[in-house]
Design an enzyme around this catalytic site. Structure first.
Site, PDB file in Angstrom:
ATOM      1  N   GLY A  31       0.363 -13.494   7.622  1.00 57.17           N
ATOM      2  CA  GLY A  31       1.800 -13.380   7.830  1.00 57.17           C
ATOM      3  C   GLY A  31       2.619 -13.620   6.571  1.00 57.17           C
ATOM      4  O   GLY A  31       2.088 -13.782   5.486  1.00 57.17           O
ATOM      5  N   HIS A  34       4.402  -9.131   2.428  1.00 59.06           N
ATOM      6  CA  HIS A  34       5.094  -8.591   1.254  1.00 59.06           C
ATOM      7  C   HIS A  34       4.482  -7.219   0.929  1.00 59.06           C
ATOM      8  O   HIS A  34       3.619  -6.736   1.680  1.00 59.06           O
ATOM      9  CB  HIS A  34       4.992  -9.566   0.079  1.00 59.06           C
ATOM     10  CG  HIS A  34       3.598 -10.047  -0.191  1.00 59.06           C
ATOM     11  ND1 HIS A  34       2.593  -9.217  -0.615  1.00 59.06           N
ATOM     12  CD2 HIS A  34       3.027 -11.279  -0.051  1.00 59.06           C
ATOM     13  CE1 HIS A  34       1.487  -9.902  -0.762  1.00 59.06           C
ATOM     14  NE2 HIS A  34       1.703 -11.158  -0.413  1.00 59.06           N
ATOM     15  N   GLU A  35       4.876  -6.650  -0.204  1.00 58.94           N
ATOM     16  CA  GLU A  35       4.405  -5.296  -0.535  1.00 58.94           C
ATOM     17  C   GLU A  35       2.891  -5.219  -0.728  1.00 58.94           C
ATOM     18  O   GLU A  35       2.311  -4.143  -0.610  1.00 58.94           O
ATOM     19  CB  GLU A  35       5.118  -4.752  -1.782  1.00 58.94           C
ATOM     20  CG  GLU A  35       6.565  -4.358  -1.554  1.00 58.94           C
ATOM     21  CD  GLU A  35       7.524  -5.534  -1.715  1.00 58.94           C
ATOM     22  OE1 GLU A  35       7.068  -6.706  -1.673  1.00 58.94           O
ATOM     23  OE2 GLU A  35       8.731  -5.287  -1.867  1.00 58.94           O
ATOM     24  N   GLY A  36       2.248  -6.351  -1.071  1.00 62.52           N
ATOM     25  CA  GLY A  36       0.787  -6.361  -1.168  1.00 62.52           C
ATOM     26  C   GLY A  36       0.159  -6.055   0.184  1.00 62.52           C
ATOM     27  O   GLY A  36      -0.694  -5.168   0.313  1.00 62.52           O
ATOM     28  N   HIS A  37       0.621  -6.767   1.219  1.00 67.33           N
ATOM     29  CA  HIS A  37       0.123  -6.503   2.573  1.00 67.33           C
ATOM     30  C   HIS A  37       0.477  -5.077   2.995  1.00 67.33           C
ATOM     31  O   HIS A  37      -0.337  -4.369   3.598  1.00 67.33           O
ATOM     32  CB  HIS A  37       0.760  -7.459   3.579  1.00 67.33           C
ATOM     33  CG  HIS A  37       0.505  -8.915   3.321  1.00 67.33           C
ATOM     34  ND1 HIS A  37       1.454  -9.758   2.810  1.00 67.33           N
ATOM     35  CD2 HIS A  37      -0.603  -9.672   3.503  1.00 67.33           C
ATOM     36  CE1 HIS A  37       0.963 -10.980   2.709  1.00 67.33           C
ATOM     37  NE2 HIS A  37      -0.294 -10.962   3.100  1.00 67.33           N
ATOM     38  N   GLY A 147      -7.330  -7.011   0.096  1.00 61.13           N
ATOM     39  CA  GLY A 147      -6.788  -6.904  -1.251  1.00 61.13           C
ATOM     40  C   GLY A 147      -7.767  -7.413  -2.300  1.00 61.13           C
ATOM     41  O   GLY A 147      -8.468  -8.401  -2.076  1.00 61.13           O
ATOM     42  N   SER A 185       2.408 -12.822  -3.631  1.00 58.56           N
ATOM     43  CA  SER A 185       1.699 -13.763  -2.766  1.00 58.56           C
ATOM     44  C   SER A 185       2.713 -14.457  -1.875  1.00 58.56           C
ATOM     45  O   SER A 185       3.833 -14.747  -2.314  1.00 58.56           O
ATOM     46  CB  SER A 185       0.984 -14.811  -3.630  1.00 58.56           C
ATOM     47  OG  SER A 185       0.584 -15.910  -2.832  1.00 58.56           O
ATOM     48  N   SER A 186       2.311 -14.722  -0.639  1.00 60.45           N
ATOM     49  CA  SER A 186       3.201 -15.463   0.265  1.00 60.45           C
ATOM     50  C   SER A 186       3.489 -16.836  -0.331  1.00 60.45           C
ATOM     51  O   SER A 186       4.544 -17.425  -0.108  1.00 60.45           O
ATOM     52  CB  SER A 186       2.546 -15.622   1.635  1.00 60.45           C
ATOM     53  OG  SER A 186       2.072 -14.375   2.089  1.00 60.45           O
TER      54      SER A 186
HETATM   55  P1  AMP Z   1      -3.130 -13.221   3.279  1.00 62.16           P
HETATM   56  O1  AMP Z   1      -2.006 -12.986   4.237  1.00 62.16           O
HETATM   57  O2  AMP Z   1      -2.745 -13.957   2.054  1.00 62.16           O
HETATM   58  O3  AMP Z   1      -4.367 -13.754   3.956  1.00 62.16           O
HETATM   59  O4  AMP Z   1      -3.556 -11.783   2.756  1.00 62.16           O
HETATM   60  C1  AMP Z   1      -3.929 -10.756   3.645  1.00 62.16           C
HETATM   61  C2  AMP Z   1      -4.522  -9.619   2.854  1.00 62.16           C
HETATM   62  O5  AMP Z   1      -3.553  -9.124   1.926  1.00 62.16           O
HETATM   63  C3  AMP Z   1      -5.750 -10.033   2.036  1.00 62.16           C
HETATM   64  O6  AMP Z   1      -6.725  -8.999   2.111  1.00 62.16           O
HETATM   65  C4  AMP Z   1      -5.185 -10.166   0.638  1.00 62.16           C
HETATM   66  O7  AMP Z   1      -6.137  -9.931  -0.374  1.00 62.16           O
HETATM   67  C5  AMP Z   1      -4.134  -9.070   0.638  1.00 62.16           C
HETATM   68  N1  AMP Z   1      -3.141  -9.318  -0.400  1.00 62.16           N
HETATM   69  C6  AMP Z   1      -2.402 -10.443  -0.587  1.00 62.16           C
HETATM   70  N2  AMP Z   1      -1.638 -10.333  -1.700  1.00 62.16           N
HETATM   71  C7  AMP Z   1      -1.898  -9.117  -2.227  1.00 62.16           C
HETATM   72  C8  AMP Z   1      -1.429  -8.422  -3.379  1.00 62.16           C
HETATM   73  N3  AMP Z   1      -0.535  -8.949  -4.202  1.00 62.16           N
HETATM   74  N4  AMP Z   1      -1.920  -7.183  -3.614  1.00 62.16           N
HETATM   75  C9  AMP Z   1      -2.845  -6.634  -2.780  1.00 62.16           C
HETATM   76  N5  AMP Z   1      -3.328  -7.235  -1.675  1.00 62.16           N
HETATM   77  C10 AMP Z   1      -2.863  -8.458  -1.398  1.00 62.16           C
END
Ligand code: AMP
Length: 282
Positions: A31, A34-37, A147, A185-186
């Site tokens: 949750g 952001h743009e990464g997700h 990611g 990153s969150s």
């Molecule tokens: P999280 O919510 O932090 O568990 O991340 C969920 C998914 O999003 C994971 O597969 C992360 O690797 C990916 N993710 C988080 N930040 C980024 C980012 N800046 N660029 C690409 N993928 C990301």
């Protein structure tokens, strides 16, 4: 887009899609998207007929002194981000839906999980493997998207899927960065203005690694020492690790030829941030 909180509702929806012959892509998240997700959701949208996103802050992957209680949450904001990126179903369960009182089964892994982040976060990957297995069993996707920012997690999930014969294709997606280079990153929301500036040492060091490798440097020690100098020049930064490892085993390598992962974790104040450079050959 549908938003559900129960396993039963996910299963019913996916079952119907499968009956219609549709393929399913899956993006697990904690949750505060952001743009990464969103880049993972877009990739899943491109490669599949339907996209499921899970939003679950998984208590099992946090150690007792880590940031579970303060981790940012905002489901309404997340819904809008998912819709914008092309998700069809959000699964946002409460912890009790995922872990009943009598819960006692775990998915664990050796070696790969004992390096890098596993050294500072000893219970983390057991929690990740267990929850991702549960989510895979609930969603039953054709493909799942992770990611490269969490490079070790990606390697662990690939290993788990191979070792346990899970019939799911794992797809790694590039790191999405802010305009100034900081990996999205969150946890960036924890940084105050001064720390936000200081956090740029991570991407600066990663860029240096990339530059060195592209210019032909293949000795890990040379790369690590230049990255260390960059980070140590910032008073608010404290290195957890900077390592050059094998992409498959996450074991340190002193020299490499065709591939390597340069991975780092650095505390900026109290916030632990990670970044990396995947070298996969020319
Ligand atoms: P999280 O919510 O932090 O568990 O991340 C969920 C998914 O999003 C994971 O597969 C992360 O690797 C990916 N993710 C988080 N930040 C980024 C980012 N800046 N660029 C690409 N993928 C990301």
């Amino acid at each position: 887009m549908i938003v559900v909180k129960t396993i039963k509702e996910v299963r019913e929806t996916v079952k119907q899609w499968k009956k219609e012959g549709l393929t399913v892509g899956f993006v697990p998240t904690m949750g505060y998207l952001h743009e990464g997700h969103q880049s993972l959701i877009k990739a899943a949208d491109k490669g599949n007929d339907r996209v499921v996103v899970s939003i679950f802050l998984n208590p099992m992957q946090f150690g007792p002194t880590e940031d579970l209680a303060t981790y940012p949450r905002d489901l309404e904001r997340d819904k809008a981000k998912c819709l914008e990126a092309g998700a069809d179903l959000i699964f946002a369960p409460e912890p009790e839906e995922m872990y009943t009182d009598n819960f006692q089964s775990f998915v664990d892994m050796h070696l790969l999980t004992e390096e890098l982040c596993g050294l500072t976060r000893p219970v983390h990957f057991r929690g990740v493997c267990t929850v991702v297995t549960k989510l895979f069993n609930i969603v039953k996707p054709d493909r799942a998207y992770f990611g490269k920012k969490d490079a070790q997690q990606l390697a662990v999930i690939k290993r788990m899927v191979t070792d346990l014969n899970m019939d799911i294709e794992i797809i790694g997606c590039p790191i999405v960065r802010e305009d100034d280079g900081l990996a999205k990153s969150s946890r960036n929301t924890y940084l105050n203005a001064e720390e936000r500036k200081a956090a740029l040492v991570l991407s600066k060091a990663v860029r240096k690694a990339e530059e060195l490798i592209k210019s032909g440097v293949r000795e890990s020690a040379d790369i690590i020492s230049q990255m260390t100098d960059i980070v140590n020049a910032e008073p608010l930064a404290k290195i957890d690790y900077i390592k050059v490892v094998s992409l498959d085993t996450m074991q340190q390598i002193t020299k490499f030829t065709d591939s390597a992962l340069v991975a780092m974790a650095v505390y900026i104040g109290k916030t632990r941030l990670i970044d990396n450079y995947f070298y996969e050959g020319e």
